[in-house]
Design an enzyme around this catalytic site. Structure first.
Site, short mmCIF file in Angstrom:
data_model
loop_
_atom_site.label_atom_id
_atom_site.label_comp_id
_atom_site.label_asym_id
_atom_site.label_seq_id
_atom_site.Cartn_x
_atom_site.Cartn_y
_atom_site.Cartn_z
N GLY A 263 0.79 -1.23 0.00
CA GLY A 263 0.00 0.00 0.00
C GLY A 263 0.82 1.27 0.00
N SER A 264 2.03 1.24 -0.56
CA SER A 264 2.80 2.50 -0.59
C SER A 264 2.15 3.51 -1.53
CB SER A 264 4.27 2.24 -0.94
OG SER A 264 4.41 1.88 -2.28
N ASN A 265 1.53 3.03 -2.59
CA ASN A 265 0.78 3.97 -3.46
C ASN A 265 -0.45 4.51 -2.74
OD1 ASN A 265 1.86 4.35 -6.33
ND2 ASN A 265 2.13 2.14 -5.99
N LYS B 18 -20.02 -15.60 -7.26
CA LYS B 18 -19.38 -14.33 -7.66
C LYS B 18 -20.39 -13.19 -7.73
CE LYS B 18 -15.44 -15.81 -10.39
NZ LYS B 18 -14.89 -16.01 -11.74
N LYS C 20 -6.32 -8.42 -8.47
CA LYS C 20 -7.47 -9.18 -8.98
C LYS C 20 -8.15 -8.36 -10.07
CE LYS C 20 -7.65 -12.51 -5.84
NZ LYS C 20 -7.64 -13.92 -6.17
N LEU C 21 -8.83 -9.08 -10.96
CA LEU C 21 -9.62 -8.38 -11.97
C LEU C 21 -10.94 -7.98 -11.33
CD1 LEU C 21 -9.00 -7.86 -14.97
CD2 LEU C 21 -10.24 -9.97 -15.52
N ASN D 274 -5.74 2.61 -12.54
CA ASN D 274 -4.77 1.63 -12.05
C ASN D 274 -3.37 2.19 -12.25
OD1 ASN D 274 -3.74 -0.92 -11.12
ND2 ASN D 274 -3.28 -1.44 -13.26
N HIS E 175 0.55 0.95 -12.99
CA HIS E 175 1.30 -0.22 -13.46
C HIS E 175 2.79 0.13 -13.48
CE1 HIS E 175 1.85 -4.04 -15.48
NE2 HIS E 175 2.70 -3.43 -16.27
N GLU F 193 6.01 6.14 -9.31
CA GLU F 193 4.58 5.84 -9.12
C GLU F 193 3.96 6.80 -8.11
OE1 GLU F 193 3.52 1.70 -8.45
OE2 GLU F 193 5.37 1.04 -9.42
C1 GAR Z 1 3.25 -1.25 -7.42
O1 GAR Z 1 4.55 -1.28 -7.96
C2 GAR Z 1 2.23 -1.32 -8.53
O2 GAR Z 1 2.60 -0.62 -9.68
C3 GAR Z 1 2.18 -2.79 -8.78
O3 GAR Z 1 2.19 -3.37 -7.51
C4 GAR Z 1 2.97 -2.53 -6.64
C5 GAR Z 1 2.15 -2.26 -5.40
O4 GAR Z 1 2.92 -1.58 -4.46
N1 GAR Z 1 1.01 -3.15 -9.53
C6 GAR Z 1 1.05 -4.04 -10.52
O5 GAR Z 1 2.04 -4.68 -10.83
C7 GAR Z 1 -0.29 -4.23 -11.22
N2 GAR Z 1 -0.11 -4.96 -12.44
P1 GAR Z 1 2.25 -0.86 -3.22
O6 GAR Z 1 1.31 -1.90 -2.56
O7 GAR Z 1 3.38 -0.50 -2.33
O8 GAR Z 1 1.49 0.33 -3.72
#
Ligand code: GAR
Length: 199
Positions: free
Chosen positions: A15-17, A68, A94-95, A110, A112, A182
């Site tokens: 969850g750093s984002n 679902k 997850k989708l 999202n 990426h 990010e």
């Molecule tokens: C991030 O690097 C994000 O871009 C990636 O997961 C990490 C989550 O980090 N997402 C994907 O690869 C999606 N395809 P976080 O939990 O520290 O935010």
């Protein structure tokens, strides 16, 4: 009620984002308020971050429902209850159910960890992405914020930030450099989206 756009952030891990979005919202750099954090994993550290920031959390485990459809109904009701206007996926692996994508089309983002459309798609997450980028011999990589549709990593690109690949990089060093980017571009892209700047 704050009058601000309500944002639900979906996570699966650290969850750093999410933290970058929380900080941006608190510092007035994000035209919205995070009203709910949803994780598919009860042990995701992002849930602790949310609790520390006094944001409600919910563990969305599809397996706990009879099917679902019932799971999706419950999730949609929860988002209604919290008056969610935007959904930000932040390391959510997850989708989303199609009905949810349809309802919030154009309002789900999202992040990426690569420059889409390269190095995206099913199975391309976390270290798999950085390993593929390093194996490709590219000289730069980066991060992409995009809208979400029914296909992994496929929706309209809103914002990208590039970082160099430095000789000797490992998936870990590259991941750290990309993650820093990010944290910069996710709040900015979401703020732009909420302000209607992507026509
Ligand atoms: C991030 O690097 C994000 O871009 C990636 O997961 C990490 C989550 O980090 N997402 C994907 O690869 C999606 N395809 P976080 O939990 O520290 O935010």
């Amino acid at each position: 009620m704050t009058g601000k756009a309500g944002i639900a952030v979906f996570i699966s891990g650290s969850g750093s984002n999410l933290q970058a979005l929380i900080d941006a919202s608190r510092e007035g750099r994000l035209a919205g308020e995070i009203v709910l954090v949803i994780s598919n994993r009860a042990e995701a550290y992002g849930l602790v971050r949310a609790q520390k920031a006094d944001i409600d959390t919910f563990v969305y485990d599809v397996k706990k429902y009879p099917d679902k459809e019932a799971a999706c109904r419950d999730l949609m009701e929860l988002l209604e209850e919290y008056q969610v206007d935007y959904i930000a996926l932040a390391g959510y692996l997850k989708l989303l159910p199609d009905a949810l994508v349809t309802k919030y089309r154009g309002r789900i983002t999202n992040i990426h960890p690569a420059l889409l459309p390269r190095f995206g798609g099913k199975g391309m997450y976390g270290h798999h992405v950085h390993e593929a980028v390093l194996a490709s011999g590219e000289s730069e990589t980066g991060a992409t914020v995009h809208l979400v549709d029914e296909i992994y990593d496929n929706g309209r690109i809103l914002l990208q930030g590039k970082v160099p690949i430095i000789p000797g990089d490992t998936p870990d060093t590259l991941a750290a450099r990309v993650l820093e980017m990010e944290h910069k571009i996710y709040p900015e892209a979401l703020d732009n989206l909420i302000k209607g700047m992507y026509k």
